[in-house]
Write a protein that holds these residues in place. Structure first.
Motif, PDB file in Angstrom:
ATOM      1  N   GLY A  86     -29.609 118.943 -11.987  1.00 43.28           N
ATOM      2  CA  GLY A  86     -30.347 118.051 -12.860  1.00 43.28           C
ATOM      3  C   GLY A  86     -29.696 116.792 -13.366  1.00 43.28           C
ATOM      4  N   HIS A  87     -28.358 116.804 -13.169  1.00 45.15           N
ATOM      5  CA  HIS A  87     -27.744 115.629 -13.760  1.00 45.15           C
ATOM      6  C   HIS A  87     -28.093 114.183 -12.579  1.00 45.15           C
ATOM      7  CE1 HIS A  87     -24.668 116.033 -10.460  1.00 45.15           C
ATOM      8  NE2 HIS A  87     -24.240 114.868 -10.914  1.00 45.15           N
ATOM      9  N   LEU A  88     -28.314 114.923 -11.482  1.00 49.08           N
ATOM     10  CA  LEU A  88     -28.969 113.748 -10.317  1.00 49.08           C
ATOM     11  C   LEU A  88     -30.299 113.633 -10.726  1.00 49.08           C
ATOM     12  CD1 LEU A  88     -27.085 115.327  -7.250  1.00 49.08           C
ATOM     13  CD2 LEU A  88     -26.540 113.066  -8.493  1.00 49.08           C
ATOM     14  N   GLY A  89     -31.258 114.411 -11.055  1.00 54.35           N
ATOM     15  CA  GLY A  89     -32.466 114.281 -11.475  1.00 54.35           C
ATOM     16  C   GLY A  89     -32.728 113.176 -12.368  1.00 54.35           C
TER      17      GLY A  89
ATOM     18  N   ALA B 277     -38.092 115.848  -4.632  1.00 50.12           N
ATOM     19  CA  ALA B 277     -39.122 116.355  -5.557  1.00 50.12           C
ATOM     20  C   ALA B 277     -39.879 115.143  -6.380  1.00 50.12           C
ATOM     21  CB  ALA B 277     -38.406 117.252  -6.545  1.00 50.12           C
ATOM     22  N   LEU B 278     -39.047 114.365  -6.684  1.00 50.55           N
ATOM     23  CA  LEU B 278     -39.741 113.229  -7.290  1.00 50.55           C
ATOM     24  C   LEU B 278     -40.810 112.372  -6.476  1.00 50.55           C
ATOM     25  CD1 LEU B 278     -36.735 111.096  -8.982  1.00 50.55           C
ATOM     26  CD2 LEU B 278     -38.813 112.007 -10.087  1.00 50.55           C
ATOM     27  N   ARG B 279     -40.637 112.372  -5.213  1.00 47.27           N
ATOM     28  CA  ARG B 279     -41.400 111.659  -4.199  1.00 47.27           C
ATOM     29  C   ARG B 279     -42.499 112.517  -4.083  1.00 47.27           C
ATOM     30  NH1 ARG B 279     -42.668 108.421  -1.399  1.00 47.27           N
ATOM     31  NH2 ARG B 279     -41.513 107.682   0.213  1.00 47.27           N
ATOM     32  N   ARG B 280     -42.575 113.931  -4.284  1.00 47.79           N
ATOM     33  CA  ARG B 280     -43.594 114.637  -4.016  1.00 47.79           C
ATOM     34  C   ARG B 280     -44.382 114.935  -5.285  1.00 47.79           C
ATOM     35  NH1 ARG B 280     -46.181 118.491  -1.260  1.00 47.79           N
ATOM     36  NH2 ARG B 280     -46.575 120.708  -2.089  1.00 47.79           N
TER      37      ARG B 280
ATOM     38  N   HIS C  78     -37.037 119.599   0.123  1.00 47.05           N
ATOM     39  CA  HIS C  78     -36.719 118.470   0.989  1.00 47.05           C
ATOM     40  C   HIS C  78     -37.987 117.902   1.465  1.00 47.05           C
ATOM     41  CE1 HIS C  78     -32.400 120.280   1.579  1.00 47.05           C
ATOM     42  NE2 HIS C  78     -32.674 120.101   0.271  1.00 47.05           N
ATOM     43  N   ASN C  79     -38.901 118.419   2.008  1.00 51.90           N
ATOM     44  CA  ASN C  79     -40.218 117.833   2.521  1.00 51.90           C
ATOM     45  C   ASN C  79     -39.948 116.808   3.699  1.00 51.90           C
ATOM     46  OD1 ASN C  79     -41.090 119.221  -0.033  1.00 51.90           O
ATOM     47  ND2 ASN C  79     -40.591 117.182  -1.159  1.00 51.90           N
ATOM     48  N   SER C  80     -39.123 116.054   3.671  1.00 51.96           N
ATOM     49  CA  SER C  80     -39.019 115.155   4.931  1.00 51.96           C
ATOM     50  C   SER C  80     -37.774 114.306   5.142  1.00 51.96           C
ATOM     51  CB  SER C  80     -40.273 114.394   4.998  1.00 51.96           C
ATOM     52  OG  SER C  80     -40.683 113.703   6.321  1.00 51.96           O
ATOM     53  N   PRO C  81     -37.194 114.089   6.335  1.00 51.32           N
ATOM     54  CA  PRO C  81     -36.030 113.392   6.309  1.00 51.32           C
ATOM     55  C   PRO C  81     -35.735 112.042   5.838  1.00 51.32           C
ATOM     56  CG  PRO C  81     -36.594 114.477   8.389  1.00 51.32           C
ATOM     57  CD  PRO C  81     -37.858 114.633   7.693  1.00 51.32           C
ATOM     58  N   GLU C  82     -37.000 111.344   5.843  1.00 51.40           N
ATOM     59  CA  GLU C  82     -37.091 109.854   5.014  1.00 51.40           C
ATOM     60  C   GLU C  82     -36.451 110.022   3.833  1.00 51.40           C
ATOM     61  OE1 GLU C  82     -41.573 110.611   4.969  1.00 51.40           O
ATOM     62  OE2 GLU C  82     -39.587 111.255   5.987  1.00 51.40           O
ATOM     63  N   TYR C  83     -36.911 110.983   2.985  1.00 48.56           N
ATOM     64  CA  TYR C  83     -36.448 111.002   1.690  1.00 48.56           C
ATOM     65  C   TYR C  83     -34.975 111.089   1.511  1.00 48.56           C
ATOM     66  CZ  TYR C  83     -41.323 111.918   1.087  1.00 48.56           C
ATOM     67  OH  TYR C  83     -42.964 111.951   1.222  1.00 48.56           O
ATOM     68  N   LEU C  84     -34.018 111.957   2.553  1.00 44.74           N
ATOM     69  CA  LEU C  84     -32.801 111.993   2.491  1.00 44.74           C
ATOM     70  C   LEU C  84     -32.157 110.550   2.722  1.00 44.74           C
ATOM     71  CD1 LEU C  84     -30.105 113.390   2.455  1.00 44.74           C
ATOM     72  CD2 LEU C  84     -30.275 114.011   4.744  1.00 44.74           C
ATOM     73  N   ASN C  85     -32.696 109.789   3.658  1.00 45.93           N
ATOM     74  CA  ASN C  85     -32.251 108.255   3.766  1.00 45.93           C
ATOM     75  C   ASN C  85     -32.409 107.810   2.848  1.00 45.93           C
ATOM     76  OD1 ASN C  85     -31.429 108.753   6.849  1.00 45.93           O
ATOM     77  ND2 ASN C  85     -33.582 108.801   7.241  1.00 45.93           N
TER      78      ASN C  85
ATOM     79  N   GLY D 107     -44.315 113.819 -24.682  1.00 48.59           N
ATOM     80  CA  GLY D 107     -44.609 114.477 -23.540  1.00 48.59           C
ATOM     81  C   GLY D 107     -44.164 113.978 -22.211  1.00 48.59           C
ATOM     82  N   ALA D 108     -44.451 114.716 -21.098  1.00 47.69           N
ATOM     83  CA  ALA D 108     -44.237 114.184 -19.800  1.00 47.69           C
ATOM     84  C   ALA D 108     -45.118 114.355 -18.720  1.00 47.69           C
ATOM     85  CB  ALA D 108     -43.170 114.930 -19.195  1.00 47.69           C
ATOM     86  N   ASP D 109     -45.387 113.428 -17.791  1.00 47.41           N
ATOM     87  CA  ASP D 109     -46.313 113.461 -16.657  1.00 47.41           C
ATOM     88  C   ASP D 109     -45.625 114.286 -15.475  1.00 47.41           C
ATOM     89  OD1 ASP D 109     -48.110 111.162 -17.492  1.00 47.41           O
ATOM     90  OD2 ASP D 109     -46.239 110.203 -17.707  1.00 47.41           O
ATOM     91  N   VAL D 110     -44.369 114.499 -15.540  1.00 38.01           N
ATOM     92  CA  VAL D 110     -43.814 115.050 -14.316  1.00 38.01           C
ATOM     93  C   VAL D 110     -42.614 116.020 -15.055  1.00 38.01           C
ATOM     94  CG1 VAL D 110     -42.235 115.011 -12.221  1.00 38.01           C
ATOM     95  CG2 VAL D 110     -44.349 113.655 -12.610  1.00 38.01           C
ATOM     96  N   MET D 111     -42.217 117.032 -14.694  1.00 41.08           N
ATOM     97  CA  MET D 111     -41.292 117.937 -14.984  1.00 41.08           C
ATOM     98  C   MET D 111     -40.562 118.660 -13.732  1.00 41.08           C
ATOM     99  SD  MET D 111     -40.910 121.457 -16.956  1.00 41.08           S
ATOM    100  CE  MET D 111     -42.179 121.184 -17.985  1.00 41.08           C
ATOM    101  N   LEU D 112     -39.288 118.157 -13.601  1.00 41.42           N
ATOM    102  CA  LEU D 112     -38.428 118.693 -12.412  1.00 41.42           C
ATOM    103  C   LEU D 112     -37.622 119.905 -13.389  1.00 41.42           C
ATOM    104  CD1 LEU D 112     -36.633 115.126 -11.298  1.00 41.42           C
ATOM    105  CD2 LEU D 112     -39.024 116.355 -10.505  1.00 41.42           C
ATOM    106  N   HIS D 113     -37.887 120.966 -12.460  1.00 41.82           N
ATOM    107  CA  HIS D 113     -37.271 122.144 -12.811  1.00 41.82           C
ATOM    108  C   HIS D 113     -36.034 122.483 -12.213  1.00 41.82           C
ATOM    109  CE1 HIS D 113     -36.123 126.322 -13.912  1.00 41.82           C
ATOM    110  NE2 HIS D 113     -37.192 126.811 -13.058  1.00 41.82           N
TER     111      HIS D 113
END
Length: 336
Positions: free
Chosen positions: A182-185, A161-164, A286-293, A229-235
């Protein structure tokens, strides 16, 4: 072998003997060392999501060691330490698959016949699992099985999500909800160099959020606006209300990133706020496996540490009950 089984809808999970699998062509047999319990597992156990009849063996946060390989396996070998995310294998023939997208949860939702670990086939809540070789990811040497397990789904989710979101360098990321995701976010956003604001209505989580790396902790959108304020919000909250309210504190051209699954699917947005500030709402799966790596490497380096409660396999029923009662801090990991 022993497996954690969901015998029926709403039933207590229990440890049972089931047949040990053998690896077929292009499959590997993994000796599972640990497997996390995810909110999606609960939706399956409670009948909110249904893909096959009970009894179920869930688990898409399984990690372990390959102990045997089937015919034709070329990318994995005996002794490899691997994780097994939810998307194991697409059908390879439908219109979506013919576009050659990378494996991700988007594949799981658009392929007409995907193989989904712990969803429509048995998952990692067992001593052994046979999976397609391409449905595994190699684990870095520096990561424990217990920390790798929640990273395979929850960590993958927030990092993708951060990468996206692709926030501006040095910008601010707000994290709504300080729980299993969220604690991981908070930690991943801090590891990426962002200023982090945690948004939670729970006063008892304020000190925890700061220990996790939050620069500011606020209760709502007005509080977010007050700290810049914030530029990105992770829900990451289990309900949408807090994120909708927090839109009041988004900076112009900001992005709200939705992830995970909520029982409440409706997401009413304030149209004037969205239009006046040119905000974006982005879905992320999830978007793409490289983000998991990447996520696994970040955890292996010690920059992010999942908060987990470890249970022996004999206590899997207790672990699931704690998840249902919202008593976990914050991810349950079962050892096999």
């Amino acid at each position: 072998m022993k497996a954690g089984v969901v015998p029926a809808v709403h039933a207590r999970w229990q440890l049972e003997d089931i047949e040990k699998p053998e690896p077929g062509p292009h499959q590997v047999l993994v000796k599972v060392h640990a497997c996390g319990i995810c909110y999606t597992d609960s939706l399956l156990a409670e009948g909110v999501l249904s893909f096959r009849p009970y009894p179920l063996v869930t688990g898409h946060e399984g990690v372990g060691e390959i102990v045997a390989v089937g015919d034709g396996v070329v990318t994995r070998k005996v002794g490899d330490r691997v994780g097994m995310p939810i998307t194991q294998k697409p059908c390879g023939r439908c219109d979506f698959c013919r576009q050659n997208h990378p494996y991700s949860f988007v594949t799981a939702n658009n392929c007409v016949a995907p193989v989904l670990t712990g969803v429509n086939v048995n998952g990692g809540q067992a001593e052994f699992i046979a999976v397609d070789e391409l449905g595994t990811v190699l684990l870095p040497d520096g990561i424990s099985y217990e920390n790798a397990a929640p990273t395979v789904c929850a960590g993958y989710t927030v990092w993708a999500a951060l990468r996206r979101a692709d926030g501006p360098p040095g910008g601010t990321v707000a994290v709504v909800g300080i729980g299993g995701v969220g604690h991981l976010g908070i930690q991943f956003a801090k590891a990426a160099g962002y200023r982090v604001v945690a948004i939670t209505h729970s006063p008892e989580k304020h000190d925890l959020a700061r220990r996790l790396g939050a620069d500011e902790v606020v209760p709502d959108g007005a509080g977010l606006k007050a700290v810049g304020g914030a530029d990105v919000m992770l829900h990451t909250a289990p309900s949408h209300g807090p994120a909708i309210d927090a839109l009041k504190g988004m900076r112009p051209w900001g992005k709200l990133v939705l992830m995970g699954i909520s029982a409440d699917d409706a997401f009413p947005v304030p149209a004037l706020t969205m239009t006046a500030h040119s905000l974006q709402i982005v879905g992320s799966a999830h978007n793409s496996p490289e983000y998991l790596n990447e996520a696994l490497e970040i955890v292996a380096r010690g920059e992010v540490k999942p908060m987990i409660e470890i249970f022996p396999k004999e206590k899997i029923g207790d672990a699931y009950q704690k998840l249902r009662d919202r008593q976990l801090r914050f991810r349950a990991v079962i050892q096999y």
